[in-house]
Design an enzyme around this catalytic site. Structure first.
Site, PDB file in Angstrom:
ATOM      1  N   GLY A  53      14.313  -5.351  -1.739  1.00  0.00           N
ATOM      2  CA  GLY A  53      14.042  -6.446  -2.661  1.00  0.00           C
ATOM      3  C   GLY A  53      14.697  -7.774  -2.334  1.00  0.00           C
ATOM      4  O   GLY A  53      14.747  -8.647  -3.195  1.00  0.00           O
ATOM      5  N   ASP A  96       0.935   2.205  -3.257  1.00  0.00           N
ATOM      6  CA  ASP A  96       0.482   2.145  -1.867  1.00  0.00           C
ATOM      7  C   ASP A  96      -0.365   0.885  -1.669  1.00  0.00           C
ATOM      8  O   ASP A  96      -1.334   0.667  -2.401  1.00  0.00           O
ATOM      9  CB  ASP A  96      -0.340   3.405  -1.574  1.00  0.00           C
ATOM     10  CG  ASP A  96      -0.798   3.497  -0.120  1.00  0.00           C
ATOM     11  OD1 ASP A  96      -0.588   2.526   0.633  1.00  0.00           O
ATOM     12  OD2 ASP A  96      -1.366   4.540   0.248  1.00  0.00           O
ATOM     13  N   LYS A 161       6.013  -9.883   9.036  1.00  0.00           N
ATOM     14  CA  LYS A 161       6.840  -9.581  10.203  1.00  0.00           C
ATOM     15  C   LYS A 161       5.968  -9.006  11.313  1.00  0.00           C
ATOM     16  O   LYS A 161       5.069  -8.195  11.051  1.00  0.00           O
ATOM     17  CB  LYS A 161       7.932  -8.576   9.842  1.00  0.00           C
ATOM     18  CG  LYS A 161       8.800  -8.148  11.019  1.00  0.00           C
ATOM     19  CD  LYS A 161       9.780  -7.053  10.631  1.00  0.00           C
ATOM     20  CE  LYS A 161      10.859  -7.566   9.715  1.00  0.00           C
ATOM     21  NZ  LYS A 161      11.887  -6.541   9.451  1.00  0.00           N
TER      22      LYS A 161
END
Length: 302
Positions: A53, A96, A161
């Protein structure tokens, strides 16, 4: 937030604990924002693969808390399969990112409105086999991109990323079909010895005539079929025509006066060596189940 001695020697590791960030990766998003002004005009944000987080903390401090006095403060949704401790102004979904119900839950939180900004700091557990790690990371990005194309407004921003490798420009070229600008950025808080970088995609432009729809029965390849961002058919021969490949502009983020994650710094004389409290309590400690079994008298030593 790092257990090895290498992590504990890292100045960003210590600064994260001192400033209350859950992980040193918070500085990466802060430096990306300094470079690209990612948060300007943003009201609805989705943080994918958010646990533990740290990026959600940055979004909370930079958006929700600063807009709290306005009529419409920012709405932030964090999604991850793992549980997360609560963060002020952040709605946490344990779900998910590839499931259609997750998309609907996010849109419900936004009142049916599209997101302005989607980010993902997710990465697989690396194996050390660079080709395999790069492939798995690319697939994770495409999964995040599927969800993004279903809920990001036109002109919105996507940040994720990446692991740079010899074939990363193929991913760049696909993203260029969907965004006006695609930039590869390396924050100073990201170690130079690491393959990681961040792809900053600015100005989302939905493909004409293509309606992205999440379905459990569809693979990533099938999802993007018809979008025109790349080959989506099985080739019957091995003679591949030459394709235009894209090389994204590489940008180093973070002021030159900021700390270098690969450098060693001498502590100031007035620096106090104190023990810092944990930033967050354990969300799913392994001993929790053992305590429950012990209370019920079901723990038996074999």
């Amino acid at each position: 937030m790092g257990k090895s001695s290498k992590d504990k020697r890292d100045l960003y590791y210590r600064k994260a604990k001192e400033e209350g960030w859950r992980a040193r990766s918070a500085f990466k998003l802060l430096q990306l924002n300094d470079q690209f002004q990612l948060f300007d005009g943003v009201r609805r944000v989705v943080d994918l693969c958010a646990a533990p987080g740290s990026w959600s903390q940055v979004l909370s401090r930079e958006l929700y808390e600063k807009q709290q006095d306005t009529a419409t403060p920012a709405k932030i949704v964090a999604v991850d399969l793992q549980p997360m401790s609560p963060i002020n102004g952040v709605t946490t979904l344990q779900a998910d990112i590839t499931h259609p119900k997750t998309l609907q839950r996010i849109l419900d939180e936004f009142g049916g409105e599209p997101a302005d900004f989607v980010c993902s700091d997710g990465a697989p557990d690396v194996t050390g086999l660079h080709d395999l790690d790069e492939y798995i990371q690319a697939q994770l990005i495409l999964c995040a991109l599927q969800l993004t194309t279903c809920m990001l407004r036109a002109g919105g921003t996507f940040v994720a990323k990446i692991f740079r490798g010899r074939d990363i420009d193929l991913l760049y070229s696909q993203l260029r079909f969907l965004f006006d600008r695609v930039i590869c950025a390396k924050p100073r808080s990201s170690r130079g010895t690491s393959l990681e970088a961040f792809i900053v995609c600015i100005g989302y432009k939905p493909r004409p005539g293509w309606q992205p729809t999440l379905e459990l029965s569809k693979s990533t390849e099938e999802f993007f079929e018809g979008s025109g961002i790349g080959r989506a058919t099985t080739l019957e021969h091995l003679e591949l025509p030459e394709e235009e490949r894209c090389v994204a502009k590489f940008v180093a983020c973070g002021d030159l006066s900021s700390y270098d994650s690969d450098a060693t710094y001498t502590l100031d004389e007035n620096y106090q060596r104190i023990s810092l409290d944990p930033v967050q309590s354990p969300t799913a400690p392994p001993y929790k189940k053992a305590l429950e079994l012990k209370r019920r008298g079901e723990m038996v030593r074999k």
